[in-house]
Write an enzyme that holds these catalytic residues in place. Sequence first.
Site, mmCIF file in Angstrom:
data_model
loop_
_atom_site.group_PDB
_atom_site.id
_atom_site.type_symbol
_atom_site.label_atom_id
_atom_site.label_comp_id
_atom_site.label_asym_id
_atom_site.label_seq_id
_atom_site.Cartn_x
_atom_site.Cartn_y
_atom_site.Cartn_z
ATOM 1 N N GLY A 1 -11.811 3.854 3.881
ATOM 2 C CA GLY A 1 -10.638 3.086 4.292
ATOM 3 C C GLY A 1 -9.738 2.784 3.112
ATOM 4 N N GLY B 1 -9.843 3.335 -6.091
ATOM 5 C CA GLY B 1 -10.170 2.532 -4.929
ATOM 6 C C GLY B 1 -11.586 2.006 -4.982
ATOM 7 C CB THR C 1 -14.178 7.591 1.034
ATOM 8 O OG1 THR C 1 -13.116 7.068 0.240
ATOM 9 C CG2 THR C 1 -15.399 7.832 0.172
ATOM 10 N NE ARG D 1 -5.870 3.462 -4.767
ATOM 11 C CZ ARG D 1 -6.709 3.834 -3.806
ATOM 12 N NH1 ARG D 1 -7.380 4.973 -3.914
ATOM 13 N NH2 ARG D 1 -6.861 3.085 -2.724
ATOM 14 N N GLY E 1 -8.888 1.297 -0.064
ATOM 15 C CA GLY E 1 -9.695 0.739 -1.134
ATOM 16 C C GLY E 1 -9.229 -0.606 -1.625
#
Length: 315
Positions: free
Chosen positions: A202, A180, A150, A178, A204
Amino acid sequence: MWGIIATWRMAHDGVLAAKEMLAADAFAGDAMETAIKMVEDYPYYKSVGYGGLPNETGILEMDAAYMDGTTFAIGAVAGITDVPNPIAVARQLSHEKFNSFRVGAGATQYAMLAGFPRKNMLTERARRIWEKRCEEIAKTNLSPYDGHDTVGMVCLDQNQRMTVGTSSSGLFMKKAGRVGDSPLSGSGFYVDAEIGGAAATGLGEDLMKGCLSYEIVQLMASGLTPQAACDKAVYGFTEKLTRRYGKAGAFSLVAMNNQGQWGVATNVEFTFSVAVKDGVCGIFMAKPGGNQTTVIEPITQEWLDAYEKRIKAPV
């Protein structure tokens, strides 16, 4: 004082653009949005925006969030498709009293009705990478999941206004729908202009098991420096999650307080970009050190050259 800090080397060109805007007394929200858009628009970054990698069905679903540290206004989108700059949609949503977090078809519909341009965000390069991964999974039973970087930024302007933003295409080959941590307040991001802000990158699924961005801001409020707050939150939660859940996925956080002091911590190794008035401006590598501290080193030109070659390598 002004400053901006962002996750990953991919954010650096945007950080440099924001630096010029902040030096010219721009609003933190404008500078940060400009910086994140530059990441979203670059086709070779595989985890954000145009050229991002799709879910298991070949659809590019994106998440983004924007928060104003003065008013606490938050806007966010999750699973949005066919929109060039999710961060801009999230920022506009932050002005809505109701319905300020939109997901899936609702997020995309909002963007279309609000006049945001429509664009196929799946590049030919990203499609080939997806097809190759599908073949590898079928032949070798390879784990499908790879990549969850991210872009997260914390920005401070000359008037001590602060904003935070995130943007991500999420986990490569994720299941449809999905989401995160990136658009989740307190987990993927948080900012209070009277204290400071933090943003995460990182895995999620593990980041959302804690509220590390919010915790870092509260630790800064208690008197810790941004670096001490990042170290305490990240390494403490890594130990706790490993002990109680059995493992901890990769996660890294960046933070800045309202005086322009900054900090980072990671349980793996990651790059970040930072620029502050009359201070440091550059790309750095962070990795875990001893005694729950973070080691920060400048990035070499050799590393940068290898990075550019790697992200543009033929598929």
